[in-house]
Motif scaffolding. Sequence first.
Motif, PDB file in Angstrom:
ATOM      1  N   LEU A 411       0.828  -1.206   0.000  1.00 37.02           N
ATOM      2  CA  LEU A 411       0.000   0.000   0.000  1.00 37.02           C
ATOM      3  C   LEU A 411       0.862   1.255   0.000  1.00 37.02           C
ATOM      4  CD1 LEU A 411      -2.788  -1.026   2.562  1.00 37.02           C
ATOM      5  CD2 LEU A 411      -3.028  -0.750   0.089  1.00 37.02           C
ATOM      6  N   ASP A 412       1.912   1.258   0.793  1.00 35.93           N
ATOM      7  CA  ASP A 412       2.783   2.427   0.883  1.00 35.93           C
ATOM      8  C   ASP A 412       3.385   2.770  -0.486  1.00 35.93           C
ATOM      9  OD1 ASP A 412       4.449   4.271   2.825  1.00 35.93           O
ATOM     10  OD2 ASP A 412       5.891   3.368   1.412  1.00 35.93           O
ATOM     11  N   HIS A 413       3.869   1.767  -1.198  1.00 32.16           N
ATOM     12  CA  HIS A 413       4.498   2.001  -2.492  1.00 32.16           C
ATOM     13  C   HIS A 413       3.510   2.558  -3.509  1.00 32.16           C
ATOM     14  CE1 HIS A 413       7.060   1.334  -6.022  1.00 32.16           C
ATOM     15  NE2 HIS A 413       5.988   0.802  -6.606  1.00 32.16           N
ATOM     16  N   HIS A 414       2.368   1.905  -3.664  1.00 32.82           N
ATOM     17  CA  HIS A 414       1.442   2.278  -4.730  1.00 32.82           C
ATOM     18  C   HIS A 414       0.663   3.555  -4.410  1.00 32.82           C
ATOM     19  CE1 HIS A 414       2.067  -1.150  -7.387  1.00 32.82           C
ATOM     20  NE2 HIS A 414       2.128  -1.915  -6.315  1.00 32.82           N
ATOM     21  N   LEU A 415       0.297   3.762  -3.159  1.00 35.18           N
ATOM     22  CA  LEU A 415      -0.439   4.985  -2.824  1.00 35.18           C
ATOM     23  C   LEU A 415       0.468   6.214  -2.912  1.00 35.18           C
ATOM     24  CD1 LEU A 415      -2.704   3.779   0.131  1.00 35.18           C
ATOM     25  CD2 LEU A 415      -3.377   4.304  -2.218  1.00 35.18           C
ATOM     26  N   ARG A 416       1.704   6.068  -2.505  1.00 35.20           N
ATOM     27  CA  ARG A 416       2.619   7.217  -2.586  1.00 35.20           C
ATOM     28  C   ARG A 416       2.928   7.563  -4.048  1.00 35.20           C
ATOM     29  NH1 ARG A 416       3.835   8.997   2.165  1.00 35.20           N
ATOM     30  NH2 ARG A 416       4.000   7.611   3.981  1.00 35.20           N
ATOM     31  N   ARG A 417       2.947   6.552  -4.909  1.00 33.12           N
ATOM     32  CA  ARG A 417       3.158   6.831  -6.325  1.00 33.12           C
ATOM     33  C   ARG A 417       1.977   7.614  -6.886  1.00 33.12           C
ATOM     34  NH1 ARG A 417       3.820   1.961 -10.515  1.00 33.12           N
ATOM     35  NH2 ARG A 417       1.558   1.928 -10.230  1.00 33.12           N
ATOM     36  N   ILE A 418       0.755   7.248  -6.450  1.00 34.10           N
ATOM     37  CA  ILE A 418      -0.433   7.996  -6.876  1.00 34.10           C
ATOM     38  C   ILE A 418      -0.350   9.445  -6.394  1.00 34.10           C
ATOM     39  CG2 ILE A 418      -2.928   8.226  -6.548  1.00 34.10           C
ATOM     40  CD1 ILE A 418      -3.062   5.163  -6.430  1.00 34.10           C
ATOM     41  N   GLY A 419       0.063   9.625  -5.129  1.00 36.58           N
ATOM     42  CA  GLY A 419       0.173  10.973  -4.587  1.00 36.58           C
ATOM     43  C   GLY A 419       1.166  11.820  -5.359  1.00 36.58           C
ATOM     44  N   LYS A 420       2.292  11.209  -5.744  1.00 37.04           N
ATOM     45  CA  LYS A 420       3.332  11.945  -6.445  1.00 37.04           C
ATOM     46  C   LYS A 420       2.962  12.230  -7.891  1.00 37.04           C
ATOM     47  CE  LYS A 420       8.219  11.614  -7.705  1.00 37.04           C
ATOM     48  NZ  LYS A 420       9.458  10.784  -7.599  1.00 37.04           N
ATOM     49  N   GLU A 421       2.473  11.203  -8.612  1.00 43.35           N
ATOM     50  CA  GLU A 421       2.247  11.328 -10.052  1.00 43.35           C
ATOM     51  C   GLU A 421       0.929  11.994 -10.400  1.00 43.35           C
ATOM     52  OE1 GLU A 421       2.689   7.448 -11.710  1.00 43.35           O
ATOM     53  OE2 GLU A 421       4.819   7.283 -11.194  1.00 43.35           O
ATOM     54  N   MET A 422      -0.087  11.816  -9.570  1.00 40.66           N
ATOM     55  CA  MET A 422      -1.413  12.325  -9.930  1.00 40.66           C
ATOM     56  C   MET A 422      -1.820  13.544  -9.107  1.00 40.66           C
ATOM     57  SD  MET A 422      -3.495   8.744 -10.556  1.00 40.66           S
ATOM     58  CE  MET A 422      -4.828   9.621 -11.360  1.00 40.66           C
ATOM     59  N   LEU A 423      -1.332  13.591  -7.868  1.00 41.27           N
ATOM     60  CA  LEU A 423      -1.727  14.712  -7.008  1.00 41.27           C
ATOM     61  C   LEU A 423      -0.613  15.735  -6.836  1.00 41.27           C
ATOM     62  CD1 LEU A 423      -3.563  12.685  -4.204  1.00 41.27           C
ATOM     63  CD2 LEU A 423      -4.555  13.762  -6.232  1.00 41.27           C
ATOM     64  N   GLY A 424       0.612  15.338  -7.186  1.00 37.96           N
ATOM     65  CA  GLY A 424       1.743  16.246  -6.996  1.00 37.96           C
ATOM     66  C   GLY A 424       2.065  16.470  -5.543  1.00 37.96           C
ATOM     67  N   ASP A 425       1.693  15.519  -4.703  1.00 40.70           N
ATOM     68  CA  ASP A 425       1.901  15.656  -3.253  1.00 40.70           C
ATOM     69  C   ASP A 425       2.641  14.423  -2.751  1.00 40.70           C
ATOM     70  OD1 ASP A 425       1.835  16.049  -0.568  1.00 40.70           O
ATOM     71  OD2 ASP A 425      -0.354  16.232  -0.392  1.00 40.70           O
ATOM     72  N   GLU A 426       3.954  14.572  -2.516  1.00 37.33           N
ATOM     73  CA  GLU A 426       4.757  13.426  -2.083  1.00 37.33           C
ATOM     74  C   GLU A 426       4.485  13.054  -0.629  1.00 37.33           C
ATOM     75  OE1 GLU A 426       8.869  13.820  -2.921  1.00 37.33           O
ATOM     76  OE2 GLU A 426       8.580  14.454  -4.998  1.00 37.33           O
ATOM     77  N   SER A 427       3.793  13.902   0.102  1.00 33.90           N
ATOM     78  CA  SER A 427       3.496  13.600   1.513  1.00 33.90           C
ATOM     79  C   SER A 427       2.193  12.820   1.678  1.00 33.90           C
ATOM     80  CB  SER A 427       3.421  14.898   2.329  1.00 33.90           C
ATOM     81  OG  SER A 427       2.323  15.704   1.878  1.00 33.90           O
ATOM     82  N   TRP A 428       1.470  12.624   0.537  1.00 36.33           N
ATOM     83  CA  TRP A 428       0.188  11.890   0.613  1.00 36.33           C
ATOM     84  C   TRP A 428       0.393  10.446   0.189  1.00 36.33           C
ATOM     85  CZ3 TRP A 428      -2.907   8.866  -2.383  1.00 36.33           C
ATOM     86  CH2 TRP A 428      -4.221   8.645  -1.948  1.00 36.33           C
ATOM     87  N   PRO A 429      -0.206   9.489   0.895  1.00 38.34           N
ATOM     88  CA  PRO A 429      -0.971   9.635   2.147  1.00 38.34           C
ATOM     89  C   PRO A 429      -0.030   9.658   3.352  1.00 38.34           C
ATOM     90  CG  PRO A 429      -1.008   7.348   1.466  1.00 38.34           C
ATOM     91  CD  PRO A 429      -0.228   8.084   0.402  1.00 38.34           C
ATOM     92  N   SER A 430      -0.552  10.002   4.466  1.00 41.28           N
ATOM     93  CA  SER A 430       0.264  10.014   5.689  1.00 41.28           C
ATOM     94  C   SER A 430       0.504   8.580   6.147  1.00 41.28           C
ATOM     95  CB  SER A 430      -0.446  10.802   6.788  1.00 41.28           C
ATOM     96  OG  SER A 430      -1.634  10.113   7.191  1.00 41.28           O
TER      97      SER A 430
END
Length: 442
Positions: A411-430
């Motif tokens: 979960l950490d790997h795939h959700l953080r990739r979504i945050g970085k690539e789609m939301l532009g937020d490397e801190s998401w999710p917490s």
Amino acid sequence: MSISTPSQPSRSDSKDRKLLPSAIGVLTIAKESLDGVPVLGLKAAVGGLLEILKAAKRTSDNNQDLIGLDAHLNDLSNLLTSINEKTKTNASQEFNDRIAKLTSDLEKTVESCQHLHSQSTVLKFITSEDNSSTIKGINESIARAIRTFQLGGMVSVEQGVTRIEQRLDRLEVHPDSSDPLAILRGHTADARYDSSSRIVVTRCFQGTRSDLLDKIFEWADDPEAKPIYWLCGLAGTGKSTISQTVSEGFHERGMLGASFFFSRDVAERSNPLLVFPTLALSLVRYHEGFCSAISASIQKNPEACKAMLQTQMEKLFAKPLQDVTDGPSTVVIVIDALDECSNEPLVQEMIVLLASTIPKLPFRTRLFITSRPDVHIRSRFNDPALKSVSEASILHDIDIAVVQHDIGLYLDHHLRRIGKEMLGDESWPSQSDIDSLTERAK
């Protein structure tokens, strides 16, 4: 006072008067091409038929009969043309026999009209009240002769195909014994771990299943370990993902000798009689010593690939490998999803055969098997004799903490990739969000 006018022939009558002349003309041309046909009498029979037909064309009655006769005459003309073309080459005796039968049928049609001695008699007869039955008789005789000739051709084709298949079967019994690959290829399945036929291939996510993977690789390297490792798990627990991962790992280390990934959805990959030939083909390519030993065995036993399971094991696997004195230090064989094999009794036999053979090989051999805990498989691995040469891991009994750790990494790997690539937020999710999701996945 009405004035009468001479009756005019209808368009239908005019059209029907033209039916036979054109067909007779085509048939006349076809007759003249029959000089080279090796069966005597065909040209004469067609000539006699033409004389009868020339008389028949003088009537405009029985239009439907004339239409049918016209069509069959064109069919006969086409048939005669094809006969002429065929006889320009070396025609078979069977083909000449069919021409002779066609000649006989046409002669009988002509003979049936021999009582009509003159053109005037023929004309009188055909224009009489019995003309319809006369034309129908000629029509049916021609149609029957054509059907008989064509049916004979169809039977001949079927017989030819059967003879070819029989010859191919005989050739398969004794293929080129100098090329073991040629023999094995015809009896193998595209079931390797890296086969292109495996559309969906999944590997363990990096960092997951690490304890289990380490245990499997250590088992393969341990000279004191039992030679067979059974990984058992319920549907969806990741058995094939682990098989793929360890296969790639053993290949990178130069230890993977052969693999067979079963699939119930693919006929050849669910057939137990293709397992040993497939493994043998991979082993031939893997090591020179295996190639020599298996080749020699196939030269002596060219039918082994088509034999029963026990004979396949003996001739393609057990005996040749026991003769290898310079084998590799360790060779690993991977069999995945054994429960997807289509024949449960043969699965049980295969397990017993492998368990009785693997420990006796003169080099370190490791057999890695995965399956669901189906009764017919579990009962074999629970047998004391097999337990003495195998160890097992039960995937659905793995510590829940290990499972939670792997879920968290995924979960950490795939959700953080979504945050970085789609939301532009490397801190998401917490981290607390990931921990919460992981907890809910229990």
